[in-house]
Design a protein around this motif. Sequence first.
Motif, PDB file in Angstrom:
ATOM      1  N   GLU A   9      32.367  96.481 -63.214  1.00  0.00           N
ATOM      2  CA  GLU A   9      31.253  97.269 -63.753  1.00  0.00           C
ATOM      3  C   GLU A   9      29.934  96.513 -63.638  1.00  0.00           C
ATOM      4  O   GLU A   9      28.895  97.116 -63.337  1.00  0.00           O
ATOM      5  N   GLU A  10      29.955  95.205 -63.887  1.00  0.00           N
ATOM      6  CA  GLU A  10      28.729  94.415 -63.723  1.00  0.00           C
ATOM      7  C   GLU A  10      28.248  94.464 -62.278  1.00  0.00           C
ATOM      8  O   GLU A  10      27.051  94.659 -62.018  1.00  0.00           O
ATOM      9  N   PHE A  11      29.163  94.290 -61.354  1.00  0.00           N
ATOM     10  CA  PHE A  11      28.824  94.340 -59.938  1.00  0.00           C
ATOM     11  C   PHE A  11      28.169  95.675 -59.595  1.00  0.00           C
ATOM     12  O   PHE A  11      27.114  95.724 -58.952  1.00  0.00           O
TER      13      PHE A  11
ATOM     14  N   ILE B 228      23.325  98.736 -58.131  1.00  0.00           N
ATOM     15  CA  ILE B 228      22.455  99.916 -58.190  1.00  0.00           C
ATOM     16  C   ILE B 228      21.028  99.515 -58.555  1.00  0.00           C
ATOM     17  O   ILE B 228      20.058  99.920 -57.898  1.00  0.00           O
ATOM     18  N   ARG B 229      20.899  98.695 -59.577  1.00  0.00           N
ATOM     19  CA  ARG B 229      19.561  98.363 -60.085  1.00  0.00           C
ATOM     20  C   ARG B 229      18.809  97.406 -59.144  1.00  0.00           C
ATOM     21  O   ARG B 229      17.598  97.547 -58.964  1.00  0.00           O
ATOM     22  N   GLU B 230      19.521  96.462 -58.537  1.00  0.00           N
ATOM     23  CA  GLU B 230      18.857  95.436 -57.742  1.00  0.00           C
ATOM     24  C   GLU B 230      18.704  95.801 -56.269  1.00  0.00           C
ATOM     25  O   GLU B 230      17.727  95.409 -55.629  1.00  0.00           O
ATOM     26  N   GLU B 231      19.678  96.541 -55.726  1.00  0.00           N
ATOM     27  CA  GLU B 231      19.623  96.830 -54.292  1.00  0.00           C
ATOM     28  C   GLU B 231      19.702  98.323 -53.971  1.00  0.00           C
ATOM     29  O   GLU B 231      19.681  98.709 -52.804  1.00  0.00           O
ATOM     30  N   LYS B 232      19.825  99.147 -55.004  1.00  0.00           N
ATOM     31  CA  LYS B 232      19.834 100.599 -54.837  1.00  0.00           C
ATOM     32  C   LYS B 232      20.949 101.078 -53.898  1.00  0.00           C
ATOM     33  O   LYS B 232      20.742 101.872 -52.994  1.00  0.00           O
ATOM     34  N   VAL B 233      22.135 100.536 -54.138  1.00  0.00           N
ATOM     35  CA  VAL B 233      23.343 100.987 -53.459  1.00  0.00           C
ATOM     36  C   VAL B 233      24.365 101.353 -54.531  1.00  0.00           C
ATOM     37  O   VAL B 233      24.605 100.561 -55.446  1.00  0.00           O
ATOM     38  N   ALA B 234      24.938 102.542 -54.409  1.00  0.00           N
ATOM     39  CA  ALA B 234      25.899 103.011 -55.410  1.00  0.00           C
ATOM     40  C   ALA B 234      27.316 102.960 -54.861  1.00  0.00           C
ATOM     41  O   ALA B 234      27.609 103.513 -53.796  1.00  0.00           O
ATOM     42  N   VAL B 235      28.185 102.264 -55.590  1.00  0.00           N
ATOM     43  CA  VAL B 235      29.625 102.265 -55.344  1.00  0.00           C
ATOM     44  C   VAL B 235      30.292 102.538 -56.690  1.00  0.00           C
ATOM     45  O   VAL B 235      29.615 102.763 -57.690  1.00  0.00           O
TER      46      VAL B 235
ATOM     47  N   ARG C 244      21.767  95.450 -47.666  1.00  0.00           N
ATOM     48  CA  ARG C 244      21.423  95.244 -49.079  1.00  0.00           C
ATOM     49  C   ARG C 244      22.559  94.553 -49.827  1.00  0.00           C
ATOM     50  O   ARG C 244      22.334  93.651 -50.650  1.00  0.00           O
ATOM     51  N   MET C 245      23.779  94.978 -49.568  1.00  0.00           N
ATOM     52  CA  MET C 245      24.923  94.391 -50.260  1.00  0.00           C
ATOM     53  C   MET C 245      25.113  92.926 -49.876  1.00  0.00           C
ATOM     54  O   MET C 245      25.513  92.110 -50.704  1.00  0.00           O
ATOM     55  N   ASN C 246      24.840  92.599 -48.633  1.00  0.00           N
ATOM     56  CA  ASN C 246      24.959  91.205 -48.213  1.00  0.00           C
ATOM     57  C   ASN C 246      23.991  90.310 -48.990  1.00  0.00           C
ATOM     58  O   ASN C 246      24.360  89.216 -49.437  1.00  0.00           O
ATOM     59  N   ARG C 247      22.764  90.773 -49.170  1.00  0.00           N
ATOM     60  CA  ARG C 247      21.797  90.015 -49.984  1.00  0.00           C
ATOM     61  C   ARG C 247      22.329  89.833 -51.401  1.00  0.00           C
ATOM     62  O   ARG C 247      22.261  88.757 -51.985  1.00  0.00           O
ATOM     63  N   PHE C 248      22.850  90.915 -51.929  1.00  0.00           N
ATOM     64  CA  PHE C 248      23.348  90.915 -53.306  1.00  0.00           C
ATOM     65  C   PHE C 248      24.512  89.938 -53.470  1.00  0.00           C
ATOM     66  O   PHE C 248      24.537  89.114 -54.395  1.00  0.00           O
TER      67      PHE C 248
ATOM     68  N   GLU D 132      19.459 108.704 -61.125  1.00  0.00           N
ATOM     69  CA  GLU D 132      18.187 108.360 -61.758  1.00  0.00           C
ATOM     70  C   GLU D 132      17.403 107.323 -60.958  1.00  0.00           C
ATOM     71  O   GLU D 132      16.284 106.969 -61.334  1.00  0.00           O
ATOM     72  N   THR D 133      17.982 106.826 -59.855  1.00  0.00           N
ATOM     73  CA  THR D 133      17.377 105.735 -59.101  1.00  0.00           C
ATOM     74  C   THR D 133      16.816 106.252 -57.780  1.00  0.00           C
ATOM     75  O   THR D 133      17.550 106.825 -56.968  1.00  0.00           O
ATOM     76  N   LYS D 134      15.531 106.045 -57.556  1.00  0.00           N
ATOM     77  CA  LYS D 134      14.903 106.482 -56.311  1.00  0.00           C
ATOM     78  C   LYS D 134      15.309 105.553 -55.167  1.00  0.00           C
ATOM     79  O   LYS D 134      15.491 104.355 -55.351  1.00  0.00           O
ATOM     80  N   GLY D 135      15.454 106.122 -53.976  1.00  0.00           N
ATOM     81  CA  GLY D 135      15.788 105.334 -52.790  1.00  0.00           C
ATOM     82  C   GLY D 135      17.220 104.862 -52.737  1.00  0.00           C
ATOM     83  O   GLY D 135      17.549 103.941 -51.985  1.00  0.00           O
ATOM     84  N   ILE D 136      18.092 105.495 -53.506  1.00  0.00           N
ATOM     85  CA  ILE D 136      19.480 105.065 -53.581  1.00  0.00           C
ATOM     86  C   ILE D 136      20.249 105.452 -52.313  1.00  0.00           C
ATOM     87  O   ILE D 136      19.990 106.493 -51.718  1.00  0.00           O
ATOM     88  N   ILE D 137      21.160 104.601 -51.887  1.00  0.00           N
ATOM     89  CA  ILE D 137      22.152 104.954 -50.872  1.00  0.00           C
ATOM     90  C   ILE D 137      23.485 105.034 -51.594  1.00  0.00           C
ATOM     91  O   ILE D 137      23.962 104.033 -52.130  1.00  0.00           O
TER      92      ILE D 137
END
Length: 405
Positions: A333-335, A340-347, A378-382, A27-32
Amino acid sequence: MWADKLNPTVRRIKPSGIRRFFDLAAETKGIISLGVGEPDFVTPWHVREACMFALEQGYTAYTANSGILALRREITRYTADYLGLKYCPENEVLVTVGVSEALDLALRAVVAPGDEVLVPEPCYVSYQPCSELAGGVAVPVPSTVERGFRVRAQDLERAVTPRTKVLLLCFPNNPTGAVMPRAELEAVAELCAARDLVVIADEIYAQLTYEGEHVCFATLPGMRDRTILLQGFSKAFAMTGWRIGYALGNPDFIGAMTKIHQYTMLCAPVMSQMAALEALRHGQDEMRRMVREFSYRRRLVVKAFNDMGLPCFNPGGAFYAFPDIRCTGLSSEEFTERLIREEKVAVVPGNAFGECGEGFIRCSYAASVEDLTEAFKRMNRFVNRYRNSGSGGRTADSVTAAGGR
């Protein structure tokens, strides 16, 4: 009200912890996405071509329940060459609709209501639900990062009861990438013989072993006929969507599994079987190239996690990293949700693979180096936003600076 009509076991089982995050990512645009457990490579052309040629030749009908005999013969040849194990193609091989069906059939063929199934964790999300759908009781046996996420014979021994019937093993492991050395597997084998346990060995990632040797459990002394060996084409041959796998075992086990297969699936798709036949005959070079690329990415990903301050276990196989994210102060789960919501990276959150996976995430490196590079920026920023340990990490640009091929 219709929920009352459902099988109580089905009602109790929770939806897959992986799929929920896949849906959120979709559901998230620009996701990696670093969550998908499949190679990012396309099935080799000669394998696809073999399927198309089979269709042109009119291969569109049912096959034997056990699969095309030529494919079963090729599977036994490959297994003998690769593992040194000999099986009879007529009654010790079953071609299945992916390894997922093979797992389900193995459990249903062996497990009676109330039988206990030992499930070392962290583990693939299907193991506990499939054990329960077969009428069994899944008994988790936790492992820890301090022990290299390897299951120990003494831990299994403590979990055994008079109702224990099956040990379910998966090495190289999903989600951790852990592998088991021969000496430790031999100790487990001795326990299985002493306690008369059936072993279901899911070795779908066997060819994706980067350090040391892959030790097939069925090759250990006395384990060949005690073990149902599950293998397939999804991971090593980049054929996830073809849904083609197989099981090897003694005639009693394979005969019982085939009986269930007859009444449920009938046979694996003939086109997929013809493609699998080509993959076994001529797909080794492409497989080795893919494994080399995964090994390269593995080194980059582990270094990138360590550099950003997330201690990462070094996986010996598969294509997953399983870093420790507890320094962020977030649950798994919080991570995952916030990433996903803040940096658009899915793990995937580690607790999707068992309670002992809490505090970790699963990150697939079956993605291009370009996607990995951007994802780690992105993950480093997060991580730097949420870190509560007070220690800074170097930037995740190191995913590209970690060295050449």
